[in-house]
Scaffold this active site. Structure first.
Site, PDB file in Angstrom:
ATOM      1  N   ARG A  24       0.777  -1.102  -0.072  1.00 18.01           N
ATOM      2  CA  ARG A  24       0.211  -0.065  -0.099  1.00 18.01           C
ATOM      3  C   ARG A  24       0.818   1.184   0.126  1.00 18.01           C
ATOM      4  NH1 ARG A  24      -2.172   0.105   6.097  1.00 18.01           N
ATOM      5  NH2 ARG A  24       0.054   0.042   7.285  1.00 18.01           N
ATOM      6  N   ASP A  68       9.044 -10.621   5.438  1.00 18.94           N
ATOM      7  CA  ASP A  68       9.551  -9.990   6.526  1.00 18.94           C
ATOM      8  C   ASP A  68      10.693  -9.706   6.423  1.00 18.94           C
ATOM      9  OD1 ASP A  68      10.199  -9.055   8.898  1.00 18.94           O
ATOM     10  OD2 ASP A  68       9.505 -10.861  10.159  1.00 18.94           O
ATOM     11  N   ASN A  95      12.058  -0.399   0.451  1.00 17.82           N
ATOM     12  CA  ASN A  95      10.998   0.827   0.864  1.00 17.82           C
ATOM     13  C   ASN A  95      10.390   0.329   2.157  1.00 17.82           C
ATOM     14  OD1 ASN A  95       8.854   2.915  -0.009  1.00 17.82           O
ATOM     15  ND2 ASN A  95       7.622   1.317   0.498  1.00 17.82           N
ATOM     16  N   TYR A 160      13.165   5.813  15.414  1.00 24.16           N
ATOM     17  CA  TYR A 160      12.777   6.130  13.794  1.00 24.16           C
ATOM     18  C   TYR A 160      14.299   6.993  13.368  1.00 24.16           C
ATOM     19  CZ  TYR A 160      10.747   7.469   9.443  1.00 24.16           C
ATOM     20  OH  TYR A 160      10.564   7.921   8.170  1.00 24.16           O
ATOM     21  N   LYS A 164      17.161   5.656  10.242  1.00 21.35           N
ATOM     22  CA  LYS A 164      17.289   6.252   9.238  1.00 21.35           C
ATOM     23  C   LYS A 164      18.616   6.882   8.920  1.00 21.35           C
ATOM     24  CE  LYS A 164      13.123   5.354   7.396  1.00 21.35           C
ATOM     25  NZ  LYS A 164      13.104   4.308   6.279  1.00 21.35           N
ATOM     26  N   VAL A 193       4.464  12.245   3.946  1.00 20.45           N
ATOM     27  CA  VAL A 193       3.908  11.700   2.634  1.00 20.45           C
ATOM     28  C   VAL A 193       2.418  11.113   2.976  1.00 20.45           C
ATOM     29  CG1 VAL A 193       3.671  10.174   0.935  1.00 20.45           C
ATOM     30  CG2 VAL A 193       6.195  10.963   1.778  1.00 20.45           C
ATOM     31  N   THR A 195       0.329   8.898   3.573  1.00 21.92           N
ATOM     32  CA  THR A 195       0.136   7.345   3.199  1.00 21.92           C
ATOM     33  C   THR A 195      -0.239   7.169   4.674  1.00 21.92           C
ATOM     34  OG1 THR A 195       2.503   6.897   4.422  1.00 21.92           O
ATOM     35  CG2 THR A 195       2.236   7.240   2.027  1.00 21.92           C
TER      36      THR A 195
END
Length: 249
Positions: A24, A68, A95, A160, A164, A193, A195
């Site tokens: 998605r 996974d 991604n 997070y 990154k 974004v 999403t």
């Protein structure tokens, strides 16, 4: 694995892209864009039902693979399924990612580690598993989805953001190491974004300071980085944030 029968020699399968987190949002948009550009697409995710719908919408030259990204064994199986179906793998899009927010005082070891396992270990495992195929491919390319959270420090994003930042480093090291093999490795760094990763309340709050990107806008950046137009670009970081990193405060 779901999808049409083997079509290794179809014209669109000269380039074969495996895209993680493709069920998605941003990943599905990348799958659609590359498919429209003539790539054969291997859409990978843990969300089986949504993944199947994404692949069904693409039609031919596309398969779905359960993956996974934190499992080395599942990565090996995904690469094997890709080669069995399309005969090759030329392009890897790392991604898949998780967004986890917590103040440092409230962060848990499990929460911190999960972010790192998905956001940084996963791309490492993918590059390692795909390497034998990428070595043999013409125009081999890898794109890692990073984040503006690895450009600016945002409070309550210790897990997070740090994962990154590490992915930025992995991208640079992989680019330097694999360049002699003809494998390009780049990163796209999206800002906010539209999403499912961002809940509606967060999207509304962020939109008050600037428009959020659409998934298709991120997909277009990824498509450029894996295209022939970017054939002399490696180790680059393409920020797609509408100027978020330029704003202070």
């Amino acid at each position: 694995m779901t999808g049409p029968g083997t079509d290794t020699e179809t014209p669109g399968s000269r380039r074969v892209a495996l895209i993680t987190g493709a069920a998605r949002g941003q990943g599905a948009a990348i799958a659609r864009h590359l498919h429209a550009d003539g790539f054969a697409v291997v859409a990978a995710d843990v969300r089986r039902d949504e993944l199947a719908a994404t692949v069904d919408a693409l039609g031919g030259r596309a398969i779905a693979v359960d993956l996974d990204v934190t499992s080395a064994d599942q990565w090996e199986a995904a690469i094997r399924a890709t080669v069995e179906h399309f005969g090759r793998l030329t392009t890897l899009i790392n991604n898949a990612g998780v967004l986890h927010r917590a103040a440092i005082a409230e962060e848990t070891p499990a929460g911190f580690e999960r972010s790192w396992r998905v956001n940084c270990l996963g791309p490492f495992l993918g590059i390692r598993a795909a390497l034998p195929q990428l070595r043999e491919a013409d125009g081999a390319a890898v794109v890692n989805t990073c984040s503006t959270g690895a450009v600016r420090p945002f409070p309550n994003h210790a897990a997070y953001g740090s994962s990154k930042w590490a992915l930025r480093g992995l991208t640079q090291i992989a680019a330097a190491e694999l360049a002699p093999l003809g494998i390009r490795v780049n990163a796209v760094l999206p800002g906010p974004v539209q999403t499912p990763m961002l809940d509606p309340e967060t999207q509304q709050r962020l939109a008050a300071t600037g428009r959020l990107a659409t998934p298709d806008e991120i997909a277009a950046a990824v498509a450029f980085l894996v295209s022939d137009q970017a054939s002399h670009i490696t180790g680059s970081e393409l920020v797609v944030d509408g100027g978020q990193c330029l704003r202070i405060g």
